[in-house]
Design an enzyme around this catalytic site. Sequence first.
Site, PDB file in Angstrom:
ATOM      1  N   ASN A 204       0.844  -1.203   0.000  1.00 30.70           N
ATOM      2  CA  ASN A 204       0.000   0.000   0.000  1.00 30.70           C
ATOM      3  C   ASN A 204       0.875   1.246   0.000  1.00 30.70           C
ATOM      4  O   ASN A 204       2.100   1.155   0.028  1.00 30.70           O
ATOM      5  CB  ASN A 204      -0.958  -0.020   1.196  1.00 30.70           C
ATOM      6  CG  ASN A 204      -0.205  -0.069   2.508  1.00 30.70           C
ATOM      7  OD1 ASN A 204       0.530   0.847   2.839  1.00 30.70           O
ATOM      8  ND2 ASN A 204      -0.357  -1.164   3.250  1.00 30.70           N
ATOM      9  N   ASP A 273      -4.391  -5.919   4.709  1.00 31.49           N
ATOM     10  CA  ASP A 273      -5.524  -6.713   5.203  1.00 31.49           C
ATOM     11  C   ASP A 273      -5.589  -8.068   4.516  1.00 31.49           C
ATOM     12  O   ASP A 273      -6.237  -8.989   5.008  1.00 31.49           O
ATOM     13  CB  ASP A 273      -6.838  -5.962   4.951  1.00 31.49           C
ATOM     14  CG  ASP A 273      -6.954  -4.739   5.851  1.00 31.49           C
ATOM     15  OD1 ASP A 273      -6.552  -4.836   7.022  1.00 31.49           O
ATOM     16  OD2 ASP A 273      -7.437  -3.685   5.371  1.00 31.49           O
ATOM     17  N   LYS A 283       9.361 -17.178 -10.307  1.00 31.91           N
ATOM     18  CA  LYS A 283       8.603 -16.085 -10.933  1.00 31.91           C
ATOM     19  C   LYS A 283       7.475 -16.683 -11.795  1.00 31.91           C
ATOM     20  O   LYS A 283       7.717 -17.605 -12.578  1.00 31.91           O
ATOM     21  CB  LYS A 283       9.539 -15.257 -11.820  1.00 31.91           C
ATOM     22  CG  LYS A 283       8.848 -14.086 -12.449  1.00 31.91           C
ATOM     23  CD  LYS A 283       9.760 -13.344 -13.395  1.00 31.91           C
ATOM     24  CE  LYS A 283       8.922 -12.428 -14.261  1.00 31.91           C
ATOM     25  NZ  LYS A 283       9.640 -11.926 -15.411  1.00 31.91           N
ATOM     26  N   PHE A 317      -5.103   3.636  14.530  1.00 26.89           N
ATOM     27  CA  PHE A 317      -5.393   4.596  13.469  1.00 26.89           C
ATOM     28  C   PHE A 317      -6.586   4.091  12.673  1.00 26.89           C
ATOM     29  O   PHE A 317      -6.852   2.889  12.637  1.00 26.89           O
ATOM     30  CB  PHE A 317      -4.180   4.743  12.538  1.00 26.89           C
ATOM     31  CG  PHE A 317      -3.179   5.749  13.037  1.00 26.89           C
ATOM     32  CD1 PHE A 317      -2.449   5.512  14.189  1.00 26.89           C
ATOM     33  CD2 PHE A 317      -2.980   6.950  12.363  1.00 26.89           C
ATOM     34  CE1 PHE A 317      -1.540   6.446  14.661  1.00 26.89           C
ATOM     35  CE2 PHE A 317      -2.075   7.888  12.821  1.00 26.89           C
ATOM     36  CZ  PHE A 317      -1.353   7.639  13.974  1.00 26.89           C
ATOM     37  N   LYS A 331     -14.345   1.261  15.355  1.00 23.22           N
ATOM     38  CA  LYS A 331     -13.058   0.540  15.439  1.00 23.22           C
ATOM     39  C   LYS A 331     -12.489   0.628  16.855  1.00 23.22           C
ATOM     40  O   LYS A 331     -11.932  -0.341  17.366  1.00 23.22           O
ATOM     41  CB  LYS A 331     -12.039   1.117  14.445  1.00 23.22           C
ATOM     42  CG  LYS A 331     -12.240   0.611  13.022  1.00 23.22           C
ATOM     43  CD  LYS A 331     -11.220   1.196  12.047  1.00 23.22           C
ATOM     44  CE  LYS A 331     -11.664   0.891  10.622  1.00 23.22           C
ATOM     45  NZ  LYS A 331     -10.933   1.627   9.606  1.00 23.22           N
ATOM     46  N   LYS A 335     -11.978  -2.830  18.764  1.00 22.82           N
ATOM     47  CA  LYS A 335     -10.596  -3.259  18.989  1.00 22.82           C
ATOM     48  C   LYS A 335     -10.107  -2.954  20.409  1.00 22.82           C
ATOM     49  O   LYS A 335      -8.927  -3.134  20.709  1.00 22.82           O
ATOM     50  CB  LYS A 335      -9.678  -2.615  17.941  1.00 22.82           C
ATOM     51  CG  LYS A 335     -10.047  -2.983  16.486  1.00 22.82           C
ATOM     52  CD  LYS A 335      -8.983  -2.562  15.489  1.00 22.82           C
ATOM     53  CE  LYS A 335      -9.443  -2.798  14.064  1.00 22.82           C
ATOM     54  NZ  LYS A 335      -8.389  -2.606  13.073  1.00 22.82           N
TER      55      LYS A 335
HETATM   56  N1  CTP Z   1      -4.455  -2.945  11.654  1.00 24.12           N
HETATM   57  C1  CTP Z   1      -3.775  -4.018  12.167  1.00 24.12           C
HETATM   58  N2  CTP Z   1      -3.742  -5.218  11.497  1.00 24.12           N
HETATM   59  C2  CTP Z   1      -4.365  -5.352  10.311  1.00 24.12           C
HETATM   60  C3  CTP Z   1      -5.069  -4.255   9.761  1.00 24.12           C
HETATM   61  C4  CTP Z   1      -5.095  -3.052  10.458  1.00 24.12           C
HETATM   62  O1  CTP Z   1      -3.184  -3.886  13.255  1.00 24.12           O
HETATM   63  N3  CTP Z   1      -4.302  -6.512   9.677  1.00 24.12           N
HETATM   64  C5  CTP Z   1      -4.491  -1.683  12.405  1.00 24.12           C
HETATM   65  C6  CTP Z   1      -3.791  -0.516  11.768  1.00 24.12           C
HETATM   66  O2  CTP Z   1      -2.434  -0.459  12.200  1.00 24.12           O
HETATM   67  C7  CTP Z   1      -4.571   0.670  12.284  1.00 24.12           C
HETATM   68  C8  CTP Z   1      -5.947   0.112  12.495  1.00 24.12           C
HETATM   69  O3  CTP Z   1      -5.825  -1.310  12.514  1.00 24.12           O
HETATM   70  O4  CTP Z   1      -4.093   1.148  13.518  1.00 24.12           O
HETATM   71  C9  CTP Z   1      -6.999   0.479  11.496  1.00 24.12           C
HETATM   72  O5  CTP Z   1      -6.602   0.203  10.198  1.00 24.12           O
HETATM   73  P1  CTP Z   1      -7.582   0.517   8.981  1.00 24.12           P
HETATM   74  O6  CTP Z   1      -6.910   0.034   7.730  1.00 24.12           O
HETATM   75  O7  CTP Z   1      -8.104   1.899   9.062  1.00 24.12           O
HETATM   76  O8  CTP Z   1      -8.834  -0.359   9.324  1.00 24.12           O
HETATM   77  P2  CTP Z   1      -9.199  -1.845   9.347  1.00 24.12           P
HETATM   78  O9  CTP Z   1      -9.396  -2.222  10.774  1.00 24.12           O
HETATM   79  O10 CTP Z   1      -8.215  -2.666   8.569  1.00 24.12           O
HETATM   80  O11 CTP Z   1     -10.637  -1.831   8.666  1.00 24.12           O
HETATM   81  P3  CTP Z   1     -11.108  -1.398   7.178  1.00 24.12           P
HETATM   82  O12 CTP Z   1      -9.917  -1.620   6.289  1.00 24.12           O
HETATM   83  O13 CTP Z   1     -12.225  -2.315   6.950  1.00 24.12           O
HETATM   84  O14 CTP Z   1     -11.528   0.037   7.296  1.00 24.12           O
END
Ligand code: CTP
Length: 404
Positions: A204, A273, A283, A317, A331, A335
Amino acid sequence: MKVILGVTGCIAAYKSALILRLLQEQGHDVIPVMTRSAEEFITPLTLEKLSGHRVITDLFEDHSPEILHISAARASDLLLVAPATANILAKFAAGLADDFLSTLYLSTTTPVVIAPAMNVEMWRHPATVSSVKTLWDRGVVFVDPESGYQACGERGEGRLADPARISSAVASVLQGTRSLEGKSVLVTAGPTIEDVDPVRFVSNRSSGKMGYALAAEAFNRGALVHLISGPTALDPPPGVKVTWVRSAKEMAEKAYSSFPSADIVVKAAAVADYTPVDVAAEKTKKGSSRWMLELQRTEDILLELGKRKDNQLLVGFAAESKNLVENATEKLQRKNLDLIVANDISQTGSGFEANYNQVVLVDREGLAEESPLLPKSQIAKQILDKVEVLLQRASTVSEESNES
Ligand code: CTP
């Protein structure tokens, strides 16, 4: 302020003259101390002339009634050892006091900053790793060595950090507010990289800037900072312990093992995610039509930390493109966080990759505080100001419950 500059015996000792100059440019009075073996690499005369102070090497060279190592320790504001050999690290860790510098270390009550320099294998040796860990746990600030060409002809980590990084670590320690002194702060930052095959990956746009700014600010406030970082193009802030990771799985492992000893955890990383179901060893050759890549969910590290939470203050975040506060609050609750930093990623000039950010801080009481668009270093200050308020609140609550 008065800075004692300890110089030990390795080839990088010649750089101590430059470090001394940089510290003087910051307005400090620098008092050089050398070990016997440092004198093999640079003459005391050089540091004496630059500093305007007699260089102290020997515990017994002075016959005045004053006890030199004690008076030097009391009269200074900081002890910097640069370069520091594996030998001096081992002596400091073990509490040996067989020369002026090691005796001074034991008698000082000031902050201690150490910039090691040695051969890559010596730096990696379990004995050195354990000395560094012991000293780090005691609150010593490390300016980690860099990778590159070494005087012994080998390449690798162990080269003395850039003198400018060393002097900036000293400046941070001396200027900091120390309001997080004694606290251990774990910050995760940057993206994670999920490999598809040896040449392709899924990742990302996170630059790591926000997490690095938080780590730097926590360090400036006197905290012991551990930064777990995905791959970024940034130099980590000096004085901060860094663990590099690549994938979400690696980040999870490191975060879980460091979590129990942390007081404050800030999860600024943009963790993937999804990760490929299979990582191809070779490859993947292109076919004639579409490629369907099968992805599976990674573990939500923050969710897991929320479950494991004991006394840690947990900050997450939320990157949102709509319903910022509602989604962030959901969230925070799901969490089990103490604070969530929500940013609207649909805004230009803020958030991912940018140098600026505009956030809303939402706490457990549902209070939402919106910041203006500010440099990430300023946003980091606002986040940690809020963290300090929450810490204060938590300690008042625990005192009240102890009394009743
Ligand atoms: N986070 C994490 N582990 C993951 C995904 C996210 O620890 N596999 C943490 C990020 O470091 C951040 C928070 O979760 O502090 C929120 O991340 P964000 O991408 O905004 O949200 P998600 O919980 O992944 O939900 P969505 O993508 O559905 O909005």
